[in-house]
Each structure stands twice: as structure tokens, then as C-alpha cells.
Motif scaffolding. Structure first.
Motif, PDB file in Angstrom:
ATOM      1  N   ILE A 189      -0.940   8.016   7.833  1.00 13.33           N
ATOM      2  CA  ILE A 189      -1.606   8.011   6.616  1.00 13.33           C
ATOM      3  C   ILE A 189      -2.180   9.273   6.225  1.00 13.33           C
ATOM      4  N   TYR A 194       6.418   5.438  -4.044  1.00  9.80           N
ATOM      5  CA  TYR A 194       5.302   6.042  -4.530  1.00  9.80           C
ATOM      6  C   TYR A 194       5.585   6.631  -5.766  1.00  9.80           C
ATOM      7  N   ILE A 245      -9.624   5.079  -1.286  1.00 10.29           N
ATOM      8  CA  ILE A 245      -8.755   4.935  -0.352  1.00 10.29           C
ATOM      9  C   ILE A 245      -9.026   5.541   1.290  1.00 10.29           C
ATOM     10  N   SER A 273       0.831  -1.176  -0.077  1.00 10.26           N
ATOM     11  CA  SER A 273      -0.114   0.013  -0.216  1.00 10.26           C
ATOM     12  C   SER A 273       0.942   1.209  -0.001  1.00 10.26           C
ATOM     13  N   ILE A 289      -0.326   3.230  -3.127  1.00  6.99           N
ATOM     14  CA  ILE A 289      -1.474   4.151  -2.969  1.00  6.99           C
ATOM     15  C   ILE A 289      -0.912   5.108  -2.063  1.00  6.99           C
ATOM     16  N   LYS A 290       0.276   5.240  -1.709  1.00  7.24           N
ATOM     17  CA  LYS A 290       0.948   6.184  -0.863  1.00  7.24           C
ATOM     18  C   LYS A 290       0.243   6.111   0.441  1.00  7.24           C
ATOM     19  N   THR A 291       0.113   4.924   1.038  1.00  3.31           N
ATOM     20  CA  THR A 291      -0.569   4.848   2.395  1.00  3.31           C
ATOM     21  C   THR A 291       0.512   3.740   3.059  1.00  3.31           C
ATOM     22  N   CYS A 332      -9.213   3.796   4.487  1.00  2.00           N
ATOM     23  CA  CYS A 332      -8.503   4.459   5.796  1.00  2.00           C
ATOM     24  C   CYS A 332      -9.408   4.668   7.068  1.00  2.00           C
ATOM     25  N   ALA A 355      -1.597  10.048   2.402  1.00  6.42           N
ATOM     26  CA  ALA A 355      -2.485   9.584   1.690  1.00  6.42           C
ATOM     27  C   ALA A 355      -3.470  10.481   1.332  1.00  6.42           C
TER      28      ALA A 355
END
Lengths: 176, 500
Positions: B207, B96, B391, B76, B80-82, B395, B211
Motif C-alpha cells: 500500500i 488504476y 485514503i 480499491s 484508488i491504487k490501493t 490505510c 497509494a
């Protein structure tokens, strides 16, 4: 533009760390009357960090100022002009803030699942891309419900039912 | 010894053990990839199932879950930059940007390979160096810890990007937010509400900071590049790319092993330390943070390298280094095994079986990782306008499930807005991240050391470990000042030339 950004970053940092240093630490960091042995007081570390942050904020301002003055010789755009030029972007950003605030305050009232369904739906609308309406609509309903089922079944998380719907909604979802 | 090893191999190479490890790795990868669901959660959830399993199978299941979730966090983080886990936070920095450049699959493959190598080296060290490493770990007290954290914080200088001043501002913000809540002596700091007394959760902050700004940016600017799906490109990892990162992988693995063996440090510190070292020594150091495969390799090898090593103090001394090994200690006790020096005398068969089983888990990690990476890469094909809002909802659910607290969700959203403001003002988020994770350890150990020594600063210079980290810190600060000075002089000399 970069010089402007550095200036604003310095300005915001200076103001923030000054607020922490002179207002928040004296009010919200209580120093107990007795500390066992020699232990540095609880306000020492936040104070050190805030001072460094404040000094760095001032330094960012000082470093950005001459270059900004140089840039402003060629192009003069005031803060008011900038706000007017970007009013649509600012309105969208305010919209995001209002949406997040509504979600946080609405969550205990309407419950977790309806709140996330609404949040997702509004977010899809706010992206401004309506090429995949079917997917948007389907995901808005199905995705939060699936996550609700996953987390209640696997981790047994007690999600708030909401004052309006009480148990009926979760019973309905579980039945589905 | 060899007879015992052969016997251990025979007792481990059974279908139930392999199934337990495979299920554990697979489950761990999936759980680690879901933002908000952590390895701790996975291990805790699996604990009741171990009541019905033999001791070795139980522990292997838990270890497999731990390793799988540590690698899963990188999926992730890259796509998804999470960061699914705090230890994967460092992977975001280069993972990312690689995914945005259409090299998500390449980054995932590099993360997998370096995780497996880190894991394997860690397992080997568990096998051969458990006792010496445990003895070394015992020598690391609060003053040494403090010096190590001070050195780790100097990485801020190397990941500040364009402006060191803005990087330090970002780090100060992270250090300050990390002080919110109750301190080690029970005083409350910045507790503006009842919820804030327990501090700000690490996962919601991380996060939120990474994100959410992407989503807000997409909504506010609605630029074309954000509405399209990410390009997939060539996902294969070439031999030359692997060879280019091999040094960082080996160094990262060793850093992971040494730091992981010290109770309380954990994989996230190891990942930052390794990333920092890779950036300092790599010939592509300037490209770190913009999508450099070596950056992914450095952080992933270290965080997985630390996984196996956290078992060292647990097995050799009976000291759990973190929450996960704490849960594992419980699993040992349930099955009548008491970790510590006596374990090696009374239950040598089980110990060797565990060692052999843990070695197998590296292979299973590679197989499971390879199988899932392909599937997860398909996430990149989803258009950003559909993906990013989903996303956020994922989260929100994941973070609420950590502590069933609406406050954590509020923190997530507020940090998203803060992250967006930082993005607008060109304040880098990476120094914030490092400071927020390392800050509490830095402060707690400083205060503990001073309390122990009754205020005598000499406590920080009483051992060669402290001196070593102190020398490295001073050296790095001097090098940074020299680099900044040179940069400033080059700029100053270039200005009249460009003006004329």
C-alpha cells in the motif's frame, strides 16, 4: 531529463547496494556457527541480490553517461542550479517528511485519533486547494473518528490512547 | 451420483444458506475493498458466528467471505491504487491507469466478469478434478516450487517498461526488503530494530509503495490534473472488449486452478503468473501496464480461480494451503467433519452440498459485485485533493488494525517516500512488487531443496515438473535477451539517421 534521471537512478542504486553489500550484510546478517545439514547460510541470498543490484546500478550509470554527455553539450544545468530552480518543490517534499516523522513520533504521545485528525488536517492544507473548506474541516474531524469507531467495534483493535489523554478521549468518542 | 446431487441441491437451496452466502459475499466485497482489511481477517471474524449454524451453512458463509474479499481487493486497487489484498496487487498495474483515463467502471466490470468466470471454472474443477489435482499438488515439492518461482520472477523483464536495467534494480530492492526479519532457520537479517525482527508486513509495503506516492506527488507538484476528480466516461463493458480478453480469462482461470491447488502458492502468485502469460501472448502486450483491460482480466480471473482451488487440497487431503483454508479447517473440525479422503466416504452428502453451494456463490458474487461496483465507482467523482489524504488515513487505520503495531504504520509511510523517490527516478514499482511477494518463496524453497539434497544441485532437475519450468525459464530469458538486443540495434541504427 530522462538521461539525467537514469544517471541518478544508477548512482542511488549503486550507492545503496554497495552500502548493503559492504556495511549492512557484515553487521546485520549474522551467520550462525552451526547450520544443520547442508543449508546455505542466511547471508547467501541477500549477498547475491545485493551483487546483482550493484552490477545493475553500475550498468545504469554506464549506459546513461554517454547520452548524458551528449545532452549536456546543448544544455548545461548543474546539480546546484537544479536544486535552486526546484527549491519550492524540495521544501514541500521536506514538509511531507517532517509531517510523517511528527506523526510517527507524536502518535504514542497524543494518541491515535488526535494524531490522525492532525495528520489529515495538515495534509488537506498541504494540498494547497482551499475551494472546499467546509468539506476539508468536516472530514478532518469526522472521518478519523468514524474509522476509529468502525475498527474498534468490528475488529476490536486497541488503538493507543496517548500519554496525554489516556482513556478520557476514547470514552468521549464512544459516548458521542 | 445424480440422486446424491439432487439431494444436495435440495439441501443447499434453502433461505438460510442463500442468506449466509449473500451476506458472506457482500461482507467480503466490502472488507476486501477496505485497505488493510483482508479475507483472512473476514473469515477469522466470522468463525465464532458459525458455531451456531449448521455445518454446510457455516462453510458456505466462510467460502463466500473468502471469494467476496478476493474480488473486493480489486475495487480499491482499480479506483484508488490501493491493493486491498496482496492478490489484487497485480490488478493495480492496469486497473488504476484505466481509472485515471476515465474507464474505472469498465475496469471494475471486467474485474467482476473475469472474477466470476475464474471462480466458476474453479468451482467446476473442484467438483470434477479434486482428487487428480490434489495428487498433482502433492508432487510439487520445494525444488518444483523453486523452479516455478524462478519462472514467475522472469515476468520482471516484461513489466520493466522503458529500461530492463532499472526494472532489475527495482526487483533487487524488493528481493532485499523481503529478506528483512527471521529466516527459515531462525537467523535474523537486517533487524535494525526489535520490530524488524518479524520482517516487513506485505500489506503496509504494497500500500505504501502504490497509494502514497500519488499523495506525495500531489502535495509536491500541485498540478492541476491531480486536483480534479477522475472522469467517469462510459462504464459499460462491450462485447468486443470481453471477447478480446476471453482467452486471457480462460487461461488465467486454469492457471488459478492449477496453482491454487498447490498448498502454499495462493492467489497472488497465480495472478502474477497469469498476467505475465497474458502479456507475453497478447497482441496488445506492449500496452500492458498503461491501462489494458486484458491485464485486469488476466490477474482477476487467476486470483479468483485460485480461491476455489485452495479448497481442493483441504477437502481431498485435509491439507490447508493458506491461512484462510487453515481457519476453514478449524470450522470443519468444530462441526465434526474431518477433511481428507475419509470425508468423501463418511460425509458425501455434506461434500456434494458444499460443491453445489460453492457453485451458487459464483452467481451471488456477480450480483453483489454488480451492485457494489456502481456505488464504488462514485468514489472516482471525489476530487483528488479530498480523496488522497482520506485514503492515507484509511490505510493508517487499516494497517494498524492488522497487528496493532505502530511499526507497520511507519513502514507504510517510509515505503510511500521510497515509492515517490522511485517515481522521480523512473524506477518502475511493478518489479519491486513481484519480487517482494515471490522473493521469500523463491529463497525458502531454494534453501530447503539444497538442505534436503545436502547441497546437490541435481535436486532441481529430478522431476518433469522442474524440467518443464526450467525449460520455460531458459526460453523466456533467451527471448528477452533477443528482444533487448533487437531494441538496442534499432536504436543504434536510428541514431545516425536522425542526426543526419
Amino acid at each position: 531529463m530522462n538521461q539525467n534521471r537514469d544517471f541518478y537512478a544508477g548512482l542511488v542504486a549503486t550507492a545503496f547496494f554497495a552500502l548493503v553489500l559492504f556495511v549492512l550484510i557484515p553487521i546485520y546478517v549474522k551467520v550462525p556457527s552451526f547450520i544443520p545439514g547442508f543449508a546455505p547460510p542466511p547471508d547467501m541470498w541477500p549477498r547475491v541480490v545485493a551483487i546483482i543490484g550493484f552490477v545493475m546500478g553500475v550498468l545504469a550509470l554506464v549506459l546513461a553517461f554517454p547520452k548524458m554527455r551528449e545532452t549536456s553539450k546543448h544544455q548545461v544545468t548543474g546539480l546546484g542550479g537544479n536544486i535552486h530552480r526546484h527549491k519550492v518543490l524540495i521544501a514541500r517534499f521536506v514538509g511531507v517528511l517532517v509531517l510523517f516523522a511528527a506523526f510517527v513520533y507524536g502518535l504514542p504521545v497524543i494518541g491515535f485519533v488526535p494524531a490522525t485528525v492532525l495528520l489529515l488536517g495538515v495534509l488537506f492544507i498541504m494540498t494547497g486547494n482551499f475551494e472546499r473548506k467546509f468539506w476539508m474541516f468536516g472530514l478532518t474531524i469526522i472521518f478519523p473518528v468514524l474509522l476509529y469507531l468502525l475498527f474498534t467495534e468490528v475488529t476490536h483493535t486497541p488503538f493507543p490512547e496517548g500519554m496525554l489523554f489516556s482513556n478520557s478521549l476514547s470514552n468521549l468518542i464512544t459516548l458521542i | 451420483m445424480w440422486n446424491e446431487l439432487l439431494f444436495a441441491f435440495q439441501s443447499v437451496a434453502t433461505l438460510p444458506n442463500f442468506l449466509a452466502m449473500f451476506a458472506g459475499i457482500w461482507g467480503g466485497v466490502i472488507i476486501g475493498a477496505i485497505p488493510g482489511m483482508t479475507g483472512t481477517m473476514a473469515v477469522t471474524l466470522a468463525l465464532p458466528f458459525t458455531f451456531y449454524l449448521p455445518p454446510v451453512t457455516s462453510i458456505l458463509l466462510l467460502v463466500a467471505l473468502y471469494k467476496g474479499s478476493t474480488y473486493g481487493g480489486s475495487i480499491s486497487a482499480i479506483l484508488i491504487k490501493t491493493p486491498g489484498t496482496a492478490s489484487a496487487a497485480c490488478t493495480v498495474l492496469d486497473g488504476y491507469p484505466l481509472a485515471r483515463a476515465g474507464k474505472g467502471g469498465k475496469a471494475l466490470n471486467m474485474a467482476l466478469v473475469s472474477s466470476c468466470i475464474g471462480d466458476f471454472i474453479s468451482n467446476i474443477s473442484l467438483f470434477f478434478l479434486a482428487m487428480p489435482l490434489a495428487m498433482f499438488a502433492l508432487r510439487v515439492g520445494p525444488p518444483e516450487f523453486f523452479m516455478l518461482m524462478a519462472f514467475s520472477l522472469t515476468i520482471v523483464a516484461s513489466i520493466s517498461g522503458r529500461s530492463l536495467v532499472l526494472g532489475i534494480i527495482s526487483a533487487c530492492l524488493g528481493l532485499l526488503l523481503a529478506t528483512v526479519g527471521e529466516d527459515i532457520y531462525g537467523s535474523y537479517r537486517f533487524a535494525l530494530s526489535e520490530d524488524m525482527k518479524s520482517g516487513l508486513g506485505m500489506v503496509p509495503v504494497l500500500i505504501g509503495l502504490f497509494a502514497l506516492p500519488e499523495l506525495i506527488k500531489m502535495i509536491v507538484f500541485r498540478s492541476e490534473e491531480n486536483t480534479e476528480a477522475m472522469k467517469l466516461g462510459d462504464n459499460r463493458l462491450t462485447l468486443s472488449e470481453f471477447r478480446g480478453s476471453l482467452k486471457s480469462i480462460c487461461r488465467g482461470s486454469l492457471i488459478g486452478v492449477v496453482l491454487g491447488a498447490i498448498p502454499g502458492i495462493g492467489p497472488s502468485t497465480a495472478a502474477f503468473f497469469s498476467y505475465s502469460e497474458a502479456r507475453r501472448t497478447s497482441k496488445n502486450g506492449d500496452k500492458f501496464g498503461e491501462g489494458e483491460l486484458e491485464g485486469v482480466a488476466a490477474s482477476e480471473s487467476a486470483n479468483n480461480g485460485a480461491c476455489g482451488a485452495t479448497m481442493i487440497p483441504l477437502l481431498a487431503l485435509g491439507v490447508p494451503g493458506d491461512v484462510i483454508t487453515g481457519v476453514m479447517l478449524g470450522a470443519f473440525m468444530i462441526h465434526g467433519l474431518t477433511p481428507g479422503p475419509l470425508l468423501f466416504q463418511n460425509n458425501l452428502g455434506e461434500v456434494y452440498a458444499l460443491f453445489v453451494g460453492i457453485l451458487f456463490s459464483s452467481v451471488f458474487l456477480f450480483i453483489a459485485g454488480k451492485a457494489t461496483a456502481g456505488a464504488f465507482t462514485k468514489i472516482s467523482r471525489i476530487p483528488q485533493t479530498l480523496l488522497l489524504p482520506c485514503i492515507l488515513i484509511l490505510c493508517v487505520y487499516g494497517i494498524y488494525s492488522i497487528g496493532a503495531s505502530p511499526f507497520d504504520v511507519t513502514v507504510l509511510l517510509v515505503m510511500g517516500v521510497v515509492g515517490f523517490a522511485m517515481m522521480l527516478l523512473n524506477i518502475p514499482a511493478a518489479p519491486f512488487l513481484i519480487a517482494f511477494i515471490l522473493g521469500p518463496m523463491f529463497e525458502d524453497n531454494m534453501r530447503r531443496s539444497l538442505a534436503i539434497s545436502r547441497g546437490d544441485l541435481g535436486v532441481f532437475f529430478q522431476s518433469w515438473i522442474s524440467w518443464g519450468f526450467f525449460a520455460l525459464t531458459v526460453l523466456f530469458v533467451i527471448l528477452t535477451i533477443r528482444r533487448e538486443w533487437k531494441k538496442w540495434r534499432e536504436k543504434r541504427d536510428a541514431t545516425p539517421t536522425s542526426a543526419s
